[in-house]
Design a protein around this motif. Structure first.
Motif, PDB file in Angstrom:
ATOM      1  N   MET A  47       0.820  -1.216   0.000  1.00  0.00           N
ATOM      2  CA  MET A  47       0.000   0.000   0.000  1.00  0.00           C
ATOM      3  C   MET A  47       0.853   1.264   0.000  1.00  0.00           C
ATOM      4  SD  MET A  47      -3.083   1.200   2.587  1.00  0.00           S
ATOM      5  CE  MET A  47      -4.024  -0.309   2.379  1.00  0.00           C
ATOM      6  N   PRO A  48       1.797   1.439   0.941  1.00  0.00           N
ATOM      7  CA  PRO A  48       2.638   2.650   0.857  1.00  0.00           C
ATOM      8  C   PRO A  48       3.489   2.676  -0.406  1.00  0.00           C
ATOM      9  CG  PRO A  48       3.440   1.159   2.575  1.00  0.00           C
ATOM     10  CD  PRO A  48       2.091   0.658   2.162  1.00  0.00           C
ATOM     11  N   LEU A  49       3.847   1.512  -0.947  1.00  0.00           N
ATOM     12  CA  LEU A  49       4.616   1.482  -2.189  1.00  0.00           C
ATOM     13  C   LEU A  49       3.832   2.116  -3.338  1.00  0.00           C
ATOM     14  CD1 LEU A  49       7.070   0.472  -3.871  1.00  0.00           C
ATOM     15  CD2 LEU A  49       5.770  -1.648  -4.237  1.00  0.00           C
ATOM     16  N   VAL A  50       2.559   1.767  -3.457  1.00  0.00           N
ATOM     17  CA  VAL A  50       1.728   2.322  -4.529  1.00  0.00           C
ATOM     18  C   VAL A  50       1.646   3.841  -4.416  1.00  0.00           C
ATOM     19  CG1 VAL A  50      -0.638   2.453  -5.425  1.00  0.00           C
ATOM     20  CG2 VAL A  50       0.382   0.223  -4.910  1.00  0.00           C
ATOM     21  N   PHE A  51       1.484   4.344  -3.200  1.00  0.00           N
ATOM     22  CA  PHE A  51       1.322   5.786  -3.009  1.00  0.00           C
ATOM     23  C   PHE A  51       2.649   6.534  -3.112  1.00  0.00           C
ATOM     24  CE2 PHE A  51      -2.768   4.516  -1.470  1.00  0.00           C
ATOM     25  CZ  PHE A  51      -3.579   5.627  -1.643  1.00  0.00           C
ATOM     26  N   ALA A  52       3.737   5.925  -2.645  1.00  0.00           N
ATOM     27  CA  ALA A  52       5.001   6.655  -2.541  1.00  0.00           C
ATOM     28  C   ALA A  52       5.866   6.568  -3.792  1.00  0.00           C
ATOM     29  CB  ALA A  52       5.803   6.136  -1.344  1.00  0.00           C
ATOM     30  N   ALA A  53       5.795   5.470  -4.522  1.00  0.00           N
ATOM     31  CA  ALA A  53       6.802   5.231  -5.551  1.00  0.00           C
ATOM     32  C   ALA A  53       6.266   5.005  -6.951  1.00  0.00           C
ATOM     33  CB  ALA A  53       7.668   4.032  -5.154  1.00  0.00           C
ATOM     34  N   ILE A  54       4.994   4.677  -7.092  1.00  0.00           N
ATOM     35  CA  ILE A  54       4.463   4.335  -8.408  1.00  0.00           C
ATOM     36  C   ILE A  54       3.933   5.582  -9.103  1.00  0.00           C
ATOM     37  CG2 ILE A  54       2.769   2.964  -9.667  1.00  0.00           C
ATOM     38  CD1 ILE A  54       5.083   1.394  -8.337  1.00  0.00           C
ATOM     39  N   LEU A 102      14.597  -6.015  -5.404  1.00  0.00           N
ATOM     40  CA  LEU A 102      15.802  -5.200  -5.574  1.00  0.00           C
ATOM     41  C   LEU A 102      15.484  -3.936  -6.372  1.00  0.00           C
ATOM     42  CD1 LEU A 102      18.392  -8.024  -6.320  1.00  0.00           C
ATOM     43  CD2 LEU A 102      18.317  -6.580  -4.275  1.00  0.00           C
ATOM     44  N   TYR A 103      14.649  -4.069  -7.394  1.00  0.00           N
ATOM     45  CA  TYR A 103      14.248  -2.917  -8.196  1.00  0.00           C
ATOM     46  C   TYR A 103      13.473  -1.916  -7.346  1.00  0.00           C
ATOM     47  CZ  TYR A 103      12.511  -0.300 -12.246  1.00  0.00           C
ATOM     48  OH  TYR A 103      12.232   0.688 -13.148  1.00  0.00           O
ATOM     49  N   ILE A 104      12.575  -2.417  -6.500  1.00  0.00           N
ATOM     50  CA  ILE A 104      11.788  -1.550  -5.620  1.00  0.00           C
ATOM     51  C   ILE A 104      12.692  -0.763  -4.679  1.00  0.00           C
ATOM     52  CG2 ILE A 104      10.212  -1.603  -3.641  1.00  0.00           C
ATOM     53  CD1 ILE A 104       8.745  -3.918  -5.136  1.00  0.00           C
ATOM     54  N   ILE A 105      13.666  -1.440  -4.086  1.00  0.00           N
ATOM     55  CA  ILE A 105      14.589  -0.756  -3.181  1.00  0.00           C
ATOM     56  C   ILE A 105      15.361   0.323  -3.926  1.00  0.00           C
ATOM     57  CG2 ILE A 105      16.674  -1.066  -1.781  1.00  0.00           C
ATOM     58  CD1 ILE A 105      15.578  -3.850  -1.035  1.00  0.00           C
ATOM     59  N   ASN A 106      15.774   0.016  -5.151  1.00  0.00           N
ATOM     60  CA  ASN A 106      16.540   0.971  -5.950  1.00  0.00           C
ATOM     61  C   ASN A 106      15.711   2.192  -6.349  1.00  0.00           C
ATOM     62  OD1 ASN A 106      19.076   1.567  -7.515  1.00  0.00           O
ATOM     63  ND2 ASN A 106      17.620   1.512  -9.214  1.00  0.00           N
ATOM     64  N   LEU A 107      14.376   2.037  -6.435  1.00  0.00           N
ATOM     65  CA  LEU A 107      13.500   3.154  -6.795  1.00  0.00           C
ATOM     66  C   LEU A 107      13.691   4.345  -5.874  1.00  0.00           C
ATOM     67  CD1 LEU A 107       9.983   1.637  -7.658  1.00  0.00           C
ATOM     68  CD2 LEU A 107      11.488   2.923  -9.180  1.00  0.00           C
ATOM     69  N   PHE A 108      13.981   4.088  -4.604  1.00  0.00           N
ATOM     70  CA  PHE A 108      13.989   5.153  -3.610  1.00  0.00           C
ATOM     71  C   PHE A 108      15.281   5.961  -3.612  1.00  0.00           C
ATOM     72  CE2 PHE A 108      10.713   2.262  -2.176  1.00  0.00           C
ATOM     73  CZ  PHE A 108       9.692   3.141  -1.921  1.00  0.00           C
ATOM     74  N   ARG A 109      16.174   5.638  -4.522  1.00  0.00           N
ATOM     75  CA  ARG A 109      17.395   6.450  -4.637  1.00  0.00           C
ATOM     76  C   ARG A 109      17.109   7.779  -5.327  1.00  0.00           C
ATOM     77  NH1 ARG A 109      21.971   3.093  -7.444  1.00  0.00           N
ATOM     78  NH2 ARG A 109      23.033   5.069  -7.039  1.00  0.00           N
ATOM     79  N   THR A 110      16.015   7.848  -6.109  1.00  0.00           N
ATOM     80  CA  THR A 110      15.756   9.049  -6.923  1.00  0.00           C
ATOM     81  C   THR A 110      14.382   9.656  -6.680  1.00  0.00           C
ATOM     82  OG1 THR A 110      14.982   7.625  -8.724  1.00  0.00           O
ATOM     83  CG2 THR A 110      17.311   8.264  -8.745  1.00  0.00           C
ATOM     84  N   LEU A 111      13.678   9.252  -5.629  1.00  0.00           N
ATOM     85  CA  LEU A 111      12.333   9.791  -5.389  1.00  0.00           C
ATOM     86  C   LEU A 111      12.396  11.272  -4.986  1.00  0.00           C
ATOM     87  CD1 LEU A 111      10.258   7.119  -3.483  1.00  0.00           C
ATOM     88  CD2 LEU A 111      10.129   7.783  -5.861  1.00  0.00           C
ATOM     89  N   PRO A 112      11.471  12.096  -5.479  1.00  0.00           N
ATOM     90  CA  PRO A 112      11.441  13.503  -5.089  1.00  0.00           C
ATOM     91  C   PRO A 112      10.896  13.674  -3.669  1.00  0.00           C
ATOM     92  CG  PRO A 112       9.555  12.987  -6.488  1.00  0.00           C
ATOM     93  CD  PRO A 112      10.422  11.751  -6.462  1.00  0.00           C
ATOM     94  N   LYS A 113      11.140  14.841  -3.111  1.00  0.00           N
ATOM     95  CA  LYS A 113      10.637  15.154  -1.785  1.00  0.00           C
ATOM     96  C   LYS A 113       9.128  15.357  -1.838  1.00  0.00           C
ATOM     97  CE  LYS A 113      11.301  18.407   2.035  1.00  0.00           C
ATOM     98  NZ  LYS A 113      12.067  19.579   2.507  1.00  0.00           N
TER      99      LYS A 113
END
Length: 401
Positions: free
Chosen positions: A321-328, A387-398
């Motif tokens: 659930m937080p993945l869908v809202f935070a990263a997708i 691993l891809y999901i973890i890597n997503l958070f290297r470039t997420l905006p504020k």
């Protein structure tokens, strides 16, 4: 097809914020309540997965017996008593599944509220509504909620609640209190969040004080009632399961991978806490508690699924659930393709593994069987997605409000 429709209409169809509550309720009705009525009332199917086990413990809790001393549970001490509440109205395992499903709905709405202040209400709030719909359509939450009755969503309920209170009070004491309550209501693996959050909060003393306010009386009461039996849920960490890094490596490396040994548990535990604590510290230095908490949550449990030998595919329910809202992002096809691949493999791999009597492959010769090879390839895809999901958070905006 419905997910594709959401993506295709993201720029052409806009929905006014005044309709969001109504559309949320209609979506939850269509994708949760109606399937529940169809499966468990009209077709009268029995509950599956862990729900019968929840029911057995809840029946004992309803008799006011003492957890761990007079009956067993693999969960935190208050969980059986929570699941006993609906049995006072409807004495059936289906009542527990319905309770957990409604809890998912509350958690989804809280997550929506969590993100709403940080966006343009006239534009991006429309994307938030689409994320609600996307989440409700995804296979992982649908299967694990309606068909599986999994309890892991309770963990994120306390995570979202902690963030909502922090946003209003800006006091780390309440983070400790809410997460402490989560520990005594949900399950022991929530401690994997409690420790790294120490490195994220600004006022560590207040945070620890909040944990003590809840935790110390709980420990005293549990020890007085059940002795050290309340540590029973921790013992399950010794049971090897799939998928994870170790079950992928073992066919090639053989007994070099010590599946089932406590040493592997310590490798997993230290690496999880090390990575999560680093994430917490990095976001603390930037003063981004809101972003840091969500990233820490997702990275912690995604990485846990990779390195902890007792992890199950079902644990994806903790952070989906937080993945869908935070990263997708609806503007990135790669995100949606990843999400769909992850969802497909998570719901397909467990029944294949259980149907094969839960094998732990020891050599490449085990893959002479087509089903064994299929299950192993699904394990590899799941770990790759993590691993891809973890890597997503290297470039997420504020996105902090």
């Amino acid at each position: 097809m419905l997910v594709l429709l959401l993506w295709q209409t993201r720029k052409t169809v806009r929905i006014a914020p005044s309709y969001h509550t109504t559309l949320f309720l209609l979506s939850f009705l269509c994708f949760r309540i109606i399937p529940f009525i169809l499966v468990y009332v009209i077709l009268d199917y029995d509950t599956r997965s862990d729900v019968p086990m929840f029911y057995d413990s809840a029946v004992e809790a309803l008799k006011l017996k003492v957890v761990y001393r007079e009956f067993d549970t693999a969960y935190s001490p208050l969980f059986p008593y929570l699941t006993a509440l609906p049995l006072m109205v409807w004495n059936s395992p289906k009542a527990i599944l319905l309770l957990l499903m409604l809890t998912e709905g509350v958690t989804l709405w809280l997550t929506y509220k969590l993100y709403l202040p940080s966006v343009d209400r006239l534009r991006y709030s429309d994307d938030l509504l689409r994320k609600i719909m996307l989440y409700l359509m995804l296979p992982i939450p649908f299967v694990l909620s309606v068909l599986g009755g999994q309890e892991d969503i309770l963990m994120w309920l306390f995570g979202a609640w902690a963030l909502l209170i922090w946003r209003r009070k800006r006091d780390d004491l309440w983070i400790g209190i809410v997460l402490g309550l989560g520990m005594v209501v949900t399950k022991a693996i929530l401690v994997l969040t409690l420790i790294p959050v120490f490195f994220l909060v600004q006022n560590r003393f207040r945070y620890v004080l909040g944990l003590i306010i809840v935790g110390l009386p709980s420990l005293v009461i549990m020890y007085a009632l059940a002795g050290l039996e309340f540590l029973e849920p921790i013992q399950q960490a010794n049971d090897p399961r799939t998928p994870n890094l170790w079950t992928i490596l073992r066919p090639a490396l053989g007994d070099i991978v010590p599946l089932g040994r406590k040493s592997l548990n310590w490798v997993g535990l230290v690496s999880i806490l090390g990575l999560a604590s680093f994430v917490g510290y990095a976001y603390r230095r930037q003063g981004r508690f809101f972003d840091g908490f969500i990233v820490l949550w997702i990275v912690t449990y995604a990485f846990m699924m990779i390195v902890q030998q007792s992890s199950l595919a079902n644990y994806a329910y903790i952070f989906i659930m937080p993945l869908v809202f935070a990263a997708i992002s609806f503007d990135k096809k790669s995100h949606l393709l990843l999400l769909l691949a992850f969802n497909f493999t998570i719901v397909v791999q467990p029944p294949i593994w259980w149907g094969m009597d839960m094998p732990l492959f020891t050599s490449l010769a085990d893959f002479a069987n087509g089903w064994a090879l299929t299950e192993y390839l699904l394990e590899i895809i799941i770990v790759g997605c993590l691993l891809y999901i973890i890597n997503l958070f290297r470039t997420l905006p504020k996105v902090s409000p």
